[in-house]
Each structure stands twice: as structure tokens, then as C-alpha cells.
Design a protein around this motif. Structure first.
Motif, PDB file in Angstrom:
ATOM      1  N   GLY A   7      25.090  -3.257 -26.566  1.00 49.20           N
ATOM      2  CA  GLY A   7      25.743  -3.737 -27.218  1.00 49.20           C
ATOM      3  C   GLY A   7      27.020  -3.533 -27.605  1.00 49.20           C
ATOM      4  N   GLY A   8      27.552  -3.134 -25.918  1.00 50.59           N
ATOM      5  CA  GLY A   8      28.752  -2.658 -26.027  1.00 50.59           C
ATOM      6  C   GLY A   8      29.876  -2.965 -25.920  1.00 50.59           C
ATOM      7  N   ALA A   9      30.342  -4.158 -26.560  1.00 45.84           N
ATOM      8  CA  ALA A   9      31.663  -5.295 -27.271  1.00 45.84           C
ATOM      9  C   ALA A   9      31.374  -5.148 -28.531  1.00 45.84           C
ATOM     10  CB  ALA A   9      31.146  -6.299 -27.234  1.00 45.84           C
ATOM     11  N   GLY A  10      30.342  -4.076 -29.410  1.00 43.79           N
ATOM     12  CA  GLY A  10      30.248  -4.107 -30.643  1.00 43.79           C
ATOM     13  C   GLY A  10      31.621  -2.779 -30.850  1.00 43.79           C
ATOM     14  N   PHE A  11      31.798  -3.063 -32.127  1.00 44.47           N
ATOM     15  CA  PHE A  11      32.017  -1.021 -33.344  1.00 44.47           C
ATOM     16  C   PHE A  11      32.067  -0.293 -31.772  1.00 44.47           C
ATOM     17  CE2 PHE A  11      33.043   1.336 -37.212  1.00 44.47           C
ATOM     18  CZ  PHE A  11      34.602   1.906 -36.045  1.00 44.47           C
ATOM     19  N   GLN A  26      32.684   9.408 -12.846  1.00 42.79           N
ATOM     20  CA  GLN A  26      31.595   9.918 -11.905  1.00 42.79           C
ATOM     21  C   GLN A  26      30.682   9.113 -12.499  1.00 42.79           C
ATOM     22  OE1 GLN A  26      32.277  11.886 -13.650  1.00 42.79           O
ATOM     23  NE2 GLN A  26      30.236  14.205 -14.332  1.00 42.79           N
ATOM     24  N   TYR A  27      30.384   8.167 -13.633  1.00 35.37           N
ATOM     25  CA  TYR A  27      29.064   7.549 -14.374  1.00 35.37           C
ATOM     26  C   TYR A  27      29.544   6.465 -14.152  1.00 35.37           C
ATOM     27  CZ  TYR A  27      27.482  12.120 -16.872  1.00 35.37           C
ATOM     28  OH  TYR A  27      26.998  12.942 -17.093  1.00 35.37           O
ATOM     29  N   ASP A  28      28.545   5.479 -13.354  1.00 34.76           N
ATOM     30  CA  ASP A  28      28.308   3.665 -13.710  1.00 34.76           C
ATOM     31  C   ASP A  28      27.571   3.495 -15.320  1.00 34.76           C
ATOM     32  OD1 ASP A  28      28.734   3.583 -11.305  1.00 34.76           O
ATOM     33  OD2 ASP A  28      27.558   3.750 -10.633  1.00 34.76           O
ATOM     34  N   PHE A  29      28.638   3.024 -15.313  1.00 40.11           N
ATOM     35  CA  PHE A  29      28.202   1.447 -16.875  1.00 40.11           C
ATOM     36  C   PHE A  29      27.917   0.152 -16.812  1.00 40.11           C
ATOM     37  CE2 PHE A  29      31.336   5.935 -17.500  1.00 40.11           C
ATOM     38  CZ  PHE A  29      30.359   6.317 -18.651  1.00 40.11           C
ATOM     39  N   ILE A  30      26.660  -0.108 -17.578  1.00 39.22           N
ATOM     40  CA  ILE A  30      27.090  -1.281 -17.578  1.00 39.22           C
ATOM     41  C   ILE A  30      26.092  -1.890 -18.871  1.00 39.22           C
ATOM     42  CG2 ILE A  30      24.801  -3.389 -16.973  1.00 39.22           C
ATOM     43  CD1 ILE A  30      24.171  -0.835 -14.401  1.00 39.22           C
ATOM     44  N   ASN A  31      27.686  -2.240 -19.186  1.00 37.76           N
ATOM     45  CA  ASN A  31      27.694  -3.077 -20.950  1.00 37.76           C
ATOM     46  C   ASN A  31      26.739  -4.944 -20.898  1.00 37.76           C
ATOM     47  OD1 ASN A  31      28.645  -4.007 -22.866  1.00 37.76           O
ATOM     48  ND2 ASN A  31      30.414  -4.646 -22.956  1.00 37.76           N
ATOM     49  N   LEU A  32      25.613  -4.672 -21.299  1.00 41.32           N
ATOM     50  CA  LEU A  32      24.844  -5.400 -21.994  1.00 41.32           C
ATOM     51  C   LEU A  32      24.706  -6.100 -23.284  1.00 41.32           C
ATOM     52  CD1 LEU A  32      22.511  -7.310 -21.505  1.00 41.32           C
ATOM     53  CD2 LEU A  32      21.151  -5.402 -21.983  1.00 41.32           C
ATOM     54  N   ASP A  33      25.437  -6.957 -23.901  1.00 38.70           N
ATOM     55  CA  ASP A  33      25.439  -7.753 -25.279  1.00 38.70           C
ATOM     56  C   ASP A  33      26.177  -9.222 -25.221  1.00 38.70           C
ATOM     57  OD1 ASP A  33      28.332  -6.704 -27.560  1.00 38.70           O
ATOM     58  OD2 ASP A  33      27.659  -8.271 -26.896  1.00 38.70           O
ATOM     59  N   ALA A  34      25.440  -9.521 -25.954  1.00 37.49           N
ATOM     60  CA  ALA A  34      25.067 -11.070 -26.368  1.00 37.49           C
ATOM     61  C   ALA A  34      26.175 -12.118 -26.866  1.00 37.49           C
ATOM     62  CB  ALA A  34      23.636 -10.859 -27.180  1.00 37.49           C
ATOM     63  N   LEU A  35      27.518 -10.597 -27.154  1.00 40.05           N
ATOM     64  CA  LEU A  35      28.776 -11.391 -27.351  1.00 40.05           C
ATOM     65  C   LEU A  35      28.342 -12.163 -29.276  1.00 40.05           C
ATOM     66  CD1 LEU A  35      30.503 -11.944 -24.425  1.00 40.05           C
ATOM     67  CD2 LEU A  35      30.520 -10.318 -25.968  1.00 40.05           C
ATOM     68  N   THR A  36      28.050 -11.831 -29.715  1.00 45.40           N
ATOM     69  CA  THR A  36      27.551 -12.613 -31.267  1.00 45.40           C
ATOM     70  C   THR A  36      28.818 -12.518 -31.457  1.00 45.40           C
ATOM     71  OG1 THR A  36      26.919 -10.786 -32.080  1.00 45.40           O
ATOM     72  CG2 THR A  36      25.075 -12.260 -31.087  1.00 45.40           C
ATOM     73  N   TYR A  37      28.825 -12.518 -32.897  1.00 46.51           N
ATOM     74  CA  TYR A  37      30.076 -12.875 -34.057  1.00 46.51           C
ATOM     75  C   TYR A  37      31.082 -12.243 -33.522  1.00 46.51           C
ATOM     76  CZ  TYR A  37      28.314 -10.400 -37.496  1.00 46.51           C
ATOM     77  OH  TYR A  37      27.945  -9.079 -38.290  1.00 46.51           O
ATOM     78  N   ALA A  38      30.075 -10.724 -33.786  1.00 50.52           N
ATOM     79  CA  ALA A  38      30.203  -9.267 -34.176  1.00 50.52           C
ATOM     80  C   ALA A  38      30.839  -8.857 -32.426  1.00 50.52           C
ATOM     81  CB  ALA A  38      29.474  -8.561 -34.507  1.00 50.52           C
ATOM     82  N   GLY A  39      30.918  -8.943 -31.315  1.00 51.67           N
ATOM     83  CA  GLY A  39      31.275  -8.567 -30.053  1.00 51.67           C
ATOM     84  C   GLY A  39      32.628  -8.831 -29.735  1.00 51.67           C
ATOM     85  N   ASN A  40      33.264  -8.001 -28.811  1.00 54.90           N
ATOM     86  CA  ASN A  40      34.952  -8.639 -28.993  1.00 54.90           C
ATOM     87  C   ASN A  40      34.699  -7.852 -27.291  1.00 54.90           C
ATOM     88  OD1 ASN A  40      36.841  -8.831 -28.300  1.00 54.90           O
ATOM     89  ND2 ASN A  40      37.246  -9.251 -30.484  1.00 54.90           N
ATOM     90  N   LEU A  41      35.009  -9.230 -26.145  1.00 53.09           N
ATOM     91  CA  LEU A  41      35.854  -7.961 -25.003  1.00 53.09           C
ATOM     92  C   LEU A  41      37.043  -7.505 -24.722  1.00 53.09           C
ATOM     93  CD1 LEU A  41      33.713 -10.422 -22.840  1.00 53.09           C
ATOM     94  CD2 LEU A  41      33.034  -7.631 -22.987  1.00 53.09           C
ATOM     95  N   VAL A  78      21.374   3.129 -23.937  1.00 51.04           N
ATOM     96  CA  VAL A  78      21.818   4.035 -24.659  1.00 51.04           C
ATOM     97  C   VAL A  78      22.040   2.384 -25.862  1.00 51.04           C
ATOM     98  CG1 VAL A  78      23.655   4.425 -26.792  1.00 51.04           C
ATOM     99  CG2 VAL A  78      23.251   5.471 -23.790  1.00 51.04           C
ATOM    100  N   ASN A  79      21.319   2.719 -26.629  1.00 52.17           N
ATOM    101  CA  ASN A  79      20.873   1.479 -27.469  1.00 52.17           C
ATOM    102  C   ASN A  79      21.482   1.032 -28.706  1.00 52.17           C
ATOM    103  OD1 ASN A  79      20.158  -1.539 -28.066  1.00 52.17           O
ATOM    104  ND2 ASN A  79      18.372  -0.554 -29.200  1.00 52.17           N
ATOM    105  N   PHE A  80      22.707   0.323 -28.298  1.00 55.70           N
ATOM    106  CA  PHE A  80      23.986   0.001 -30.043  1.00 55.70           C
ATOM    107  C   PHE A  80      23.585  -1.787 -30.368  1.00 55.70           C
ATOM    108  CE2 PHE A  80      26.570   3.070 -27.437  1.00 55.70           C
ATOM    109  CZ  PHE A  80      26.705   3.744 -28.549  1.00 55.70           C
ATOM    110  N   ALA A  81      23.089  -2.091 -29.301  1.00 58.65           N
ATOM    111  CA  ALA A  81      22.677  -2.892 -29.825  1.00 58.65           C
ATOM    112  C   ALA A  81      22.483  -3.666 -31.100  1.00 58.65           C
ATOM    113  CB  ALA A  81      22.058  -4.596 -28.478  1.00 58.65           C
TER     114      ALA A  81
END
Ligand SMILES: Cc1cn([C@H]2C[C@H](O)[C@@H](COP(=O)(O)OP(=O)(O)O[C@H]3O[C@H](CO)[C@@H](O)[C@H](O)[C@H]3O)O2)c(=O)[nH]c1=O
Length: 335
Positions: A7-11, A26-41, A78-81
Motif C-alpha cells: 500500500g505504498g502508493a496510498g496517502f 542503506q535499506y532496500d524498499f519494495i512497494n507493493l500496491d494494487a493502485l486502486t482509486y486511492a493509490g497514486n504513484l 510493513v502492511n499499509f495496504a
């Protein structure tokens, strides 16, 4: 650390990634997001070229797809989705159950199978239900959710807890109050009222406007999650609240005043079904045990937020009109 942020594309998720990538290059970040209406890259444009950032479009409830991601090596989740809007849940509860409960379970299963070292579930104070005039939500307050949205979040919290009790999966749960700040989808109270006031449209206040929420700036929330991630204890719940209790009508009048608009725009409408009266959160635990201190006063945070929406009218107009997807593909290529 190889961090999967769902849910990394959400607010809140996008604010969290921007905050963390600056602080932990130094950390690696993987953003998994379904890009529903509220997700915004577009919210992540400033960091999308970073070597340690990757975006993957997909659904957390899709077991095979989620497993493929974990096979690449994930040590922290970290689960925001989540489907997050109460009014939408009243009209269409099913998607809330699927994403919020089933999706969380799929992530928990994969985390167990692939030996994730930390799992943070980002939850909400709404799982505690509604307060009368007195009292605060503590981490020990029994769960008593009233809307399909909050029931789905409570269901997820209980699953997260069960994976700790049963399998000793190293989980932590955060429960926040109402977030506000730049880049919030204009369906939530503050951005909705700002955008409607700017367009001189009526501002729909549910019921008598005296329901109370406790407001938290999104950056203060992100800082709290960072602390929980690094210093929190497995199996624990941490409440995160801004200690800014205000009625909805106070907020709306404050917005109109700052914008120099007339209070005649206020329109009292039918109340939300099952409308929770008051949320107020006790955040003593995260302050005392992890040293969290919010930086924003509500007054400054609200002014800054209103000014952001005034300056970024193109952004919220694109979002409201649903033209965002088309715009993004034209500007930045196919998602
Ligand atoms: C959209 C809207 C809202 N309201 C009222 C309902 C609530 O009392 C208050 C805030 O509404 P919302 O912005 O929808 O937020 P609320 O229902 O409190 O829930 C929020 O805050 C929760 C945390 O407390 C989060 O878990 C939810 O995802 C988030 O949506 O304003 C109105 O009076 N008119 C409106 O048009």
C-alpha cells in the motif's frame, strides 16, 4: 534491511516510503500496491529512480503473486495496504473483507513461510469502537468495531495477534487516530472540505457536526512507525494519537476561515449510518517506551495542509476527475 511496504502508493504509505528512504539509504524498499482509486504513484515521483526502490503493482490477496515477491528475499513487512474509507465500506463491505482480512492473512502466511523477521500491521483506533464524552482508547481497550471497515481492520488485527500467539511470528500492531496532511485523497474530511470550499461547493457535514476525531499529522505517524519498526517489541500493540480532539464542525469552520470563505457553504446532511461519536487515543505507551513525540501542532499542520491543496489544485482535480491514470501514463510511461 529488505523492506516490503504494501500500500505504498496510498496517502500514509507513500509518506512513509519518502520518509524512510531519506533516513535509511542503506535499506532496500519494495512497494507493493494494487493502485486502486486511492493509490497514486505521482506521490513517489521524487524517489522512483532511487536504486534501492522498486515498485510492483499487485494485490496482497493473490497468494501466488505474493509468494513470488517473498521468494526474492524479504526480511521486514510493513502492511499499509487496505481499503480505508468508512462510507465506501457501508455501501460495499465485500472488498474490505477481501483486502483487509484475507490480504493480511496472505501476507502473514508468506511471512511465516519465508522467515520474515519483523511484521508491522498498520491499524486504526476505529477497532476500539466509539467513546462517550469521557475516556480514552488504551492498547488494552477491548475491540468493538462498528463499521464494516473497522470490523475488517479488527479482524486483521486479531489474525496478526494469532500468528504471534500460535507461530511466534514477530509481529507488531500500530493503531493510529485520524491522519491528515498533503497528498491525502479528497474523500476524507479535511481534503474533501478544502477542495469543495475552493470550488465554492456545499460542504456536507454528517449529523450535528459534533462528532469528535483526534487528528495526527501523517509525518508524525510515519515517525512513530519507524520507531515501532526499530525499537518495538514483538507481540505488542502501540497506539499513535495526536492528542488533538476536535469536532468536525470546528475543523470545517477553521478551513473556511483560513481560506476566507463564507460559512454559508456548510450543509448539514443525513448522518453516516452507525456514525462513531468520539475517538480519543492514549499514546503514553509509545511516548514512554519508544520516545515518540509528535512535532506538529494541529494549527500549523492544518494551515500547511490547506496551503498545499491551494498550491496543488491540479493534483486534486486530476484525482477527483479520475484522470490520474491517463495522466501518469502520459507523463511517466505505462505502469
Ligand atoms: C467524508 C465526510 C466525513 N464527515 C465526518 C465523519 C467523521 O466523523 C469525520 C471524519 O470522517 P473521515 O474523514 O471519513 O474519517 P473517519 O471515518 O474518522 O476514518 C478515518 O480515520 C480512521 C482513524 O481514526 C482511519 O482508520 C480511516 O481509514 C479514516 O478514513 O468527518 C462528514 O461530516 N462529512 C463528510 O463528507
Amino acid at each position: 534491511m529488505r523492506l516490503l511496504v504494501t500500500g505504498g502508493a496510498g496517502f500514509i504509505g507513500s509518506n512513509f516510503i519518502r520518509y524512510m528512504i531519506g533516513k535509511y539509504p542503506q535499506y532496500d524498499f519494495i512497494n507493493l500496491d494494487a493502485l486502486t482509486y486511492a493509490g497514486n504513484l505521482e506521490n513517489l515521483q521524487v524517489i522512483e529512480k532511487h536504486q534501492n526502490y522498486q515498485f510492483i503493482k499487485g494485490d496482497i490477496a493473490d497468494v501466488e503473486f505474493v509468494e513470488e515477491i517473498f521468494q526474492k528475499g524479504i526480511d521486514t513487512v510493513v502492511n499499509f495496504a487496505a481499503e480505508s474509507h468508512v462510507d465506501r465500506s457501508i455501501h460495499d463491505p465485500a472488498i474490505f473483507t477481501r483486502t483487509n482480512i484475507l490480504g493480511s492473512q496472505v501476507l502473514l502466511d508468506a511471512s511465516k513461510k519465508y522467515g520474515v523477521e519483523k511484521f508491522v500491521q498498520v491499524s486504526t483506533d476505529e477497532v476500539y469502537g466509539s467513546l462517550g464524552e469521557e475516556g480514552l482508547f488504551h492498547e488494552t481497550t477491548p475491540l468493538s468495531p462498528n463499521s464494516p471497515y473497522s470490523a475488517s481492520k479488527a479482524g486483521a488485527d486479531l489474525l496478526v495477534r494469532a500468528y504471534y500467539e500460535t507461530y511466534r511470528l514477530p509481529v507488531m500492531i500500530t493503531r493510529c487516530s485520524n491522519n491528515y496532511g498533503p497528498h491525502q485523497f479528497p474523500e476524507k474530511l479535511i481534503p474533501l472540505m478544502i477542495s469543495r470550499a475552493l470550488a465554492n461547493q456545499p460542504l456536507p457535514i454528517y449529523g450535528d457536526g459534533l462528532n469528535i476525531r483526534d487528528w495526527l499529522h501523517v509525518e508524525d505517524h510515519c515517525q512513530a512507525i519507524d520507531l515501532v519498526l526499530h525499537k518495538g517489541k514483538s507481540g505488542e500493540v502501540y497506539n499513535v494519537g495526536g492528542n488533538n480532539e476536535l469536532t468536525n464542525i470546528e475543523i470545517v469552520k477553521g478551513i473556511l476561515k483560513h481560506l476566507g470563505k463564507s460559512e454559508t457553504l456548510i450543509d448539514y446532511v443525513q448522518d453516516r449510518l452507525g456514525h462513531d461519536r468520539r475517538y480519543a487515543i492514549d499514546a503514553t505507551k509509545i511516548k514512554q517506551e519508544l520516545g515518540w513525540q509528535p512535532k506538529y501542532t494541529f494549527e500549523d499542520g492544518l494551515k500547511e495542509t490547506i496551503d498545499w491543496y491551494v498550491e496543488n489544485e491540479d493534483w486534486w482535480k486530476r484525482i477527483i476527475s479520475g484522470e490520474y491514470q491517463e495522466y501518469y501514463e502520459k507523463q511517466y510511461g505505462k505502469i
